[in-house]
Design an enzyme around this catalytic site. Structure first.
Site, PDB file in Angstrom:
ATOM      1  N   GLN A 133      -8.578  -7.269   7.170  1.00 31.33           N
ATOM      2  CA  GLN A 133      -8.863  -5.888   7.001  1.00 31.33           C
ATOM      3  C   GLN A 133      -7.870  -5.023   6.980  1.00 31.33           C
ATOM      4  O   GLN A 133      -6.440  -5.356   6.659  1.00 31.33           O
ATOM      5  CB  GLN A 133      -9.931  -5.076   7.831  1.00 31.33           C
ATOM      6  CG  GLN A 133     -11.545  -5.584   7.589  1.00 31.33           C
ATOM      7  CD  GLN A 133     -11.791  -7.047   7.884  1.00 31.33           C
ATOM      8  OE1 GLN A 133     -11.553  -7.425   9.207  1.00 31.33           O
ATOM      9  NE2 GLN A 133     -12.392  -7.861   7.361  1.00 31.33           N
TER      10      GLN A 133
ATOM     11  N   ASP B 181       5.144  -6.763  -9.170  1.00 28.11           N
ATOM     12  CA  ASP B 181       4.995  -7.102 -10.800  1.00 28.11           C
ATOM     13  C   ASP B 181       3.788  -6.340 -11.437  1.00 28.11           C
ATOM     14  O   ASP B 181       3.982  -6.267 -12.714  1.00 28.11           O
ATOM     15  CB  ASP B 181       4.702  -8.768 -10.755  1.00 28.11           C
ATOM     16  CG  ASP B 181       3.703  -9.044 -10.004  1.00 28.11           C
ATOM     17  OD1 ASP B 181       3.625  -8.671  -8.894  1.00 28.11           O
ATOM     18  OD2 ASP B 181       2.722  -9.569 -10.301  1.00 28.11           O
TER      19      ASP B 181
ATOM     20  N   ASP C 259      -6.955  -6.271   1.588  1.00 25.33           N
ATOM     21  CA  ASP C 259      -6.602  -6.812   0.283  1.00 25.33           C
ATOM     22  C   ASP C 259      -5.132  -6.684  -0.096  1.00 25.33           C
ATOM     23  O   ASP C 259      -4.954  -6.445  -1.184  1.00 25.33           O
ATOM     24  CB  ASP C 259      -7.752  -6.387  -0.932  1.00 25.33           C
ATOM     25  CG  ASP C 259      -8.994  -6.775  -0.605  1.00 25.33           C
ATOM     26  OD1 ASP C 259      -9.361  -7.829   0.370  1.00 25.33           O
ATOM     27  OD2 ASP C 259      -9.859  -6.053  -1.042  1.00 25.33           O
TER      28      ASP C 259
ATOM     29  N   HIS D  91       3.032  -7.027  -4.906  1.00 22.80           N
ATOM     30  CA  HIS D  91       2.209  -6.792  -6.136  1.00 22.80           C
ATOM     31  C   HIS D  91       3.033  -5.604  -6.933  1.00 22.80           C
ATOM     32  O   HIS D  91       2.702  -4.745  -7.989  1.00 22.80           O
ATOM     33  CB  HIS D  91       0.958  -5.800  -5.834  1.00 22.80           C
ATOM     34  CG  HIS D  91      -0.142  -6.596  -5.381  1.00 22.80           C
ATOM     35  ND1 HIS D  91      -0.116  -7.010  -3.892  1.00 22.80           N
ATOM     36  CD2 HIS D  91      -1.068  -7.307  -5.891  1.00 22.80           C
ATOM     37  CE1 HIS D  91      -1.200  -7.770  -3.697  1.00 22.80           C
ATOM     38  NE2 HIS D  91      -1.707  -7.920  -4.883  1.00 22.80           N
TER      39      HIS D  91
ATOM     40  N   GLY E 289     -11.248 -11.840   3.031  1.00 22.30           N
ATOM     41  CA  GLY E 289     -11.245 -12.684   1.741  1.00 22.30           C
ATOM     42  C   GLY E 289      -9.696 -13.000   1.563  1.00 22.30           C
ATOM     43  O   GLY E 289      -9.162 -12.045   1.174  1.00 22.30           O
ATOM     44  N   HIS E 290      -9.156 -13.891   2.064  1.00 22.82           N
ATOM     45  CA  HIS E 290      -7.572 -14.077   2.116  1.00 22.82           C
ATOM     46  C   HIS E 290      -7.113 -15.229   1.184  1.00 22.82           C
ATOM     47  O   HIS E 290      -7.717 -16.086   1.326  1.00 22.82           O
ATOM     48  CB  HIS E 290      -7.179 -14.220   3.668  1.00 22.82           C
ATOM     49  CG  HIS E 290      -7.320 -13.149   4.529  1.00 22.82           C
ATOM     50  ND1 HIS E 290      -6.924 -13.136   5.711  1.00 22.82           N
ATOM     51  CD2 HIS E 290      -7.817 -12.020   4.335  1.00 22.82           C
ATOM     52  CE1 HIS E 290      -7.201 -12.073   6.430  1.00 22.82           C
ATOM     53  NE2 HIS E 290      -7.753 -11.227   5.368  1.00 22.82           N
TER      54      HIS E 290
ATOM     55  N   LYS F 121      -2.443 -10.256   2.819  1.00 24.72           N
ATOM     56  CA  LYS F 121      -2.070 -10.764   4.081  1.00 24.72           C
ATOM     57  C   LYS F 121      -2.135 -12.072   4.085  1.00 24.72           C
ATOM     58  O   LYS F 121      -1.254 -12.918   4.678  1.00 24.72           O
ATOM     59  CB  LYS F 121      -3.104 -10.158   5.075  1.00 24.72           C
ATOM     60  CG  LYS F 121      -3.117  -8.727   5.320  1.00 24.72           C
ATOM     61  CD  LYS F 121      -4.420  -8.080   6.056  1.00 24.72           C
ATOM     62  CE  LYS F 121      -5.658  -8.388   5.514  1.00 24.72           C
ATOM     63  NZ  LYS F 121      -5.776  -7.664   4.384  1.00 24.72           N
TER      64      LYS F 121
HETATM   65  P1  GDP Z   1      -5.899 -10.238   1.821  1.00 26.96           P
HETATM   66  O1  GDP Z   1      -7.219  -9.941   2.080  1.00 26.96           O
HETATM   67  O2  GDP Z   1      -4.737  -8.987   2.397  1.00 26.96           O
HETATM   68  O3  GDP Z   1      -5.450 -11.469   2.373  1.00 26.96           O
HETATM   69  O4  GDP Z   1      -5.668 -10.203   0.105  1.00 26.96           O
HETATM   70  P2  GDP Z   1      -6.454 -10.590  -0.840  1.00 26.96           P
HETATM   71  O5  GDP Z   1      -6.492 -12.227  -0.873  1.00 26.96           O
HETATM   72  O6  GDP Z   1      -7.932 -10.082  -0.774  1.00 26.96           O
HETATM   73  O7  GDP Z   1      -6.016  -9.828  -2.270  1.00 26.96           O
HETATM   74  C1  GDP Z   1      -4.622  -9.947  -2.830  1.00 26.96           C
HETATM   75  C2  GDP Z   1      -4.719 -10.569  -4.192  1.00 26.96           C
HETATM   76  O8  GDP Z   1      -3.491 -10.049  -4.794  1.00 26.96           O
HETATM   77  C3  GDP Z   1      -5.027 -12.068  -4.197  1.00 26.96           C
HETATM   78  O9  GDP Z   1      -5.362 -12.407  -5.378  1.00 26.96           O
HETATM   79  C4  GDP Z   1      -3.362 -12.489  -4.099  1.00 26.96           C
HETATM   80  O10 GDP Z   1      -3.226 -13.737  -4.686  1.00 26.96           O
HETATM   81  C5  GDP Z   1      -2.694 -11.384  -5.100  1.00 26.96           C
HETATM   82  N1  GDP Z   1      -1.447 -11.045  -4.663  1.00 26.96           N
HETATM   83  C6  GDP Z   1      -0.646 -11.314  -3.340  1.00 26.96           C
HETATM   84  N2  GDP Z   1       0.642 -10.887  -3.641  1.00 26.96           N
HETATM   85  C7  GDP Z   1       0.680 -10.570  -4.890  1.00 26.96           C
HETATM   86  C8  GDP Z   1       1.749 -10.191  -5.576  1.00 26.96           C
HETATM   87  O11 GDP Z   1       2.936  -9.858  -5.115  1.00 26.96           O
HETATM   88  N3  GDP Z   1       1.869 -10.024  -7.111  1.00 26.96           N
HETATM   89  C9  GDP Z   1       0.521 -10.175  -7.562  1.00 26.96           C
HETATM   90  N4  GDP Z   1       0.587 -10.029  -8.898  1.00 26.96           N
HETATM   91  N5  GDP Z   1      -0.507 -10.626  -6.898  1.00 26.96           N
HETATM   92  C10 GDP Z   1      -0.448 -10.929  -5.524  1.00 26.96           C
HETATM   93  P1  IMO Z   2      -9.650  -8.452   3.919  1.00 32.41           P
HETATM   94  O1  IMO Z   2      -9.291  -8.919   5.326  1.00 32.41           O
HETATM   95  C1  IMO Z   2     -11.235  -4.600   1.946  1.00 32.41           C
HETATM   96  C2  IMO Z   2     -14.640  -2.774   3.866  1.00 32.41           C
HETATM   97  C3  IMO Z   2     -15.902  -3.016   3.128  1.00 32.41           C
HETATM   98  C4  IMO Z   2     -16.518  -1.550   3.318  1.00 32.41           C
HETATM   99  C5  IMO Z   2     -15.949  -1.462   5.094  1.00 32.41           C
HETATM  100  C6  IMO Z   2     -16.937  -1.864   5.996  1.00 32.41           C
HETATM  101  O2  IMO Z   2      -9.725  -9.273   2.819  1.00 32.41           O
HETATM  102  O3  IMO Z   2      -8.650  -7.268   3.671  1.00 32.41           O
HETATM  103  P2  IMO Z   2     -17.853  -4.502   6.550  1.00 32.41           P
HETATM  104  O4  IMO Z   2     -18.644  -5.301   5.779  1.00 32.41           O
HETATM  105  O5  IMO Z   2     -16.475  -4.896   7.289  1.00 32.41           O
HETATM  106  O6  IMO Z   2     -18.799  -3.624   7.653  1.00 32.41           O
HETATM  107  O7  IMO Z   2     -17.394  -3.300   5.496  1.00 32.41           O
HETATM  108  O8  IMO Z   2     -14.891  -2.196   4.915  1.00 32.41           O
HETATM  109  N1  IMO Z   2     -13.993  -4.238   4.058  1.00 32.41           N
HETATM  110  C7  IMO Z   2     -12.710  -4.546   3.480  1.00 32.41           C
HETATM  111  N2  IMO Z   2     -12.212  -3.995   2.319  1.00 32.41           N
HETATM  112  N3  IMO Z   2     -10.743  -6.189   2.429  1.00 32.41           N
HETATM  113  C8  IMO Z   2     -11.190  -6.677   3.403  1.00 32.41           C
HETATM  114  O9  IMO Z   2     -10.799  -7.602   4.133  1.00 32.41           O
HETATM  115  C9  IMO Z   2     -12.452  -5.717   3.899  1.00 32.41           C
HETATM  116  N4  IMO Z   2     -13.445  -6.105   4.917  1.00 32.41           N
HETATM  117  C10 IMO Z   2     -14.489  -5.022   4.763  1.00 32.41           C
HETATM  118  O10 IMO Z   2     -15.848  -2.826   1.498  1.00 32.41           O
HETATM  119  O11 IMO Z   2     -16.149  -0.474   2.711  1.00 32.41           O
HETATM  120 MG    MG Z   3      -9.042  -9.849   0.827  1.00 33.10          MG
END
Ligand code: GDP
Ligand code: IMO
Ligand code: MG
Length: 455
Positions: free
Chosen positions: A230, A356, A12, A354, A39-40, A15
């Site tokens: 991840q 901001d 998270d 992040h 979850g991207h 990416k």
């Molecule tokens: P990923 O799994 O690495 O793709 O990240 P996620 O999408 O799960 O979580 C990142 C969250 O932060 C999402 O809601 C993005 O829209 C948000 N995000 C990404 N970059 C920034 C940033 O620079 N500032 C803020 N405020 N939010 C961001």
């Molecule tokens: P993205 O791609 C954050 C964490 C789970 C748990 C551990 C194992 O969005 O960054 P799993 O279901 O993979 O066997 O769970 O890994 N986890 C993540 N945490 N972002 C993710 O994906 C994750 N995918 C798995 O919360 O601790």
């Molecule tokens: Mg994510």
């Protein structure tokens, strides 16, 4: 050339946004590990896409690949493709025949084993998507691969071998009645479900030999982006074992998980995505944790006196799981973690996002190093137990004010508040890796780009 996008922390990091940002110069975007535990997020103006299996390049109309290192739940994949089509996109997803299939019994067993592990504090707080059980079967050489869905004989042979084992595991090891899970352990239903999946893969011509597919593209001069899911600290080998996922999110995984050589990945750029603070969903260590989250923060972990600050950052950053909706644990940036990530993946650049979210705080702390047994440690210990004993040595930075971040993004790096720049430059200097972009908001436009890795 290739660009590999890697999560440098615990997932998270943002990416999806970085793939989208640099994706305009890519022709193909390939996932190399994980499954629908990811979850991207890609944000375009008022429109938000949350992708779990379709590679994030789909938002820009790029060709997608799910490599052999991925585990694929066809149900999720097809419904995600259908939803994106309804929203006007035309996602093209090529799925490796060598990728493993997440079956309904994998999902059921994920929950059953987590429950069993929790008594010994060994549960990782998984997403419940069946990721671990599917990788287990892959390594145990009893998995069902995408290629099997297209070959009725081999599907029947493999399913009829494996299913009685799964039923017995459920009943005799865990003491749970398998028929409690609808049809998850029922041979006829599984066979017909898997055949339906195979039918759709065939109809839409979606399956490929990923390595061959990508190599042809690269040889033709196209640009390929590898989209890690991840993050480094939940990598099966390099993470906080056993509180990890079951795949290899670090850069080595891009080669193994798609079928191109490590030299191909290594000739390209490897970009680490860094969140300006930390979040973690699930259990395991987080030495710089602020506050705590019940059911996830280990006993003795967190700084309960900083609960308000944690809530503030969680709410400002919208830090609730994309997949599970769980509140994410929050902590200060941790440099030993980043040094470890930069080494394991060989980052050639980083994107820090992040920035901001932290604006308006009086002070911002960073875990600079740890002390364990009287010694200073600049990187991560190899075991979760030793990590739990580390004391964090903090450095304090003056905070930076709120700004009109869209304007900052337009004006460029020098428009970022000075204290934030000091913070960013400290991270880059400590890692010895240049900053390619700074995220100052969730949107594609809310990013300060210093360098395009495809240039
Ligand atoms: P990923 O799994 O690495 O793709 O990240 P996620 O999408 O799960 O979580 C990142 C969250 O932060 C999402 O809601 C993005 O829209 C948000 N995000 C990404 N970059 C920034 C940033 O620079 N500032 C803020 N405020 N939010 C961001
Ligand atoms: P993205 O791609 C954050 C964490 C789970 C748990 C551990 C194992 O969005 O960054 P799993 O279901 O993979 O066997 O769970 O890994 N986890 C993540 N945490 N972002 C993710 O994906 C994750 N995918 C798995 O919360 O601790
Ligand atoms: Mg994510």
């Amino acid at each position: 050339m290739t660009v590999t996008i890697v999560g440098s922390q615990l997932g998270d990091e943002g990416k999806g946004g970085v793939v989208d940002l640099f994706g305009d110069r890519a022709d193909v975007v390939a996932r190399y590990q994980g499954g629908d535990n990811a979850g991207h997020t890609v944000v375009l103006g008022d429109t938000e896409y949350k992708l779990s299996l379709v590679p994030s390049g789909a938002v820009r109309g790029k060709v997608g690949v799910l490599g052999n290192g991925c585990v694929v739940n066809p149900e999720t994949l097809f419904s995600e493709i259908d939803e994106l089509r309804e929203r006007g996109l035309e996602p093209e997803v090529n799925v490796a025949e060598r990728a493993h299939v997440i079956m309904p019994y994998h999902r059921a067993l994920d929950g059953i084993e987590e429950e069993a592990k929790s008594d010994a504090d060994l549960d990782a707080g998984t997403t419940g998507k069946g990721i671990g059980p599917t990788y287990e079967d892959k390594v145990g050489r009893r998995g069902i691969r995408v290629g099997d869905l297209l070959a009725p004989d081999s599907l029947e042979r493999k399913l009829s071998y494996v299913l009685p084992q799964k039923r017995a595991l459920c009943e005799s090891v865990y003491g749970v009645e398998p028929d409690r899970f609808d049809d998850a352990f029922d041979y006829e239903s599984l066979l017909s479900l898997a055949s339906e999946y195979g039918e759709r893969f065939r109809e839409e011509g979606m399956t490929v030999d990923a390595g061959e597919f990508l190599t042809e593209r690269i040889d033709a001069g196209e640009n390929v982006m590898f989209e890690g899911a991840q993050g480094t600290v939940i990598d099966i080998d390099h993470g906080d074992y056993p509180y990890v996922t079951s795949s290899t999110p670090t850069a080595g995984g891009a080669a193994v998980g798609t079928g191109v050589g490590p030299t191909v990945v290594g000739r390209g750029e490897v970009i680490g995505v860094v969140k300006a603070y930390l979040t973690r969903v699930g259990t395991g260590q987080l030495p710089t944790e602020l506050g705590s989250v019940e059911g996830q923060t280990p006993e003795e972990g967190g700084r309960p006196e900083e609960a308000n600050l944690a809530t503030y950052i969680r709410d400002e950053g919208g830090e609730y799981g994309t997949v599970t909706g769980r509140p994410r644990r929050v902590g200060w940036l941790d440099l030993p973690m980043l040094r470890h990530a930069a080494r394991v993946s060989g980052f050639t650049g980083i994107v820090i996002g992040h920035v901001d979210v932290l604006a308006g705080l009086e002070e911002v702390e960073v875990g600079h190093s740890y002390t364990i047994d009287g010694e200073e440690l600049l990187t991560l210990p190899s075991t979760s137990e030793r990590w739990a004993r580390c004391e964090v040595n903090y450095r304090t930075f003056d905070g930076w004010p709120e700004a009109d971040w869209s304007e900052v993004a337009t004006e460029g790096y020098d428009a970022i508040p000075e204290n934030a720049r000091s913070y960013l430059e400290y991270v880059s200097d400590e890692l010895g890796v240049p900053i390619y972009a700074v995220g100052v908001g969730p949107g594609r436009e809310q990013t300060v780009v210093l360098r395009d890795p495809f240039e």
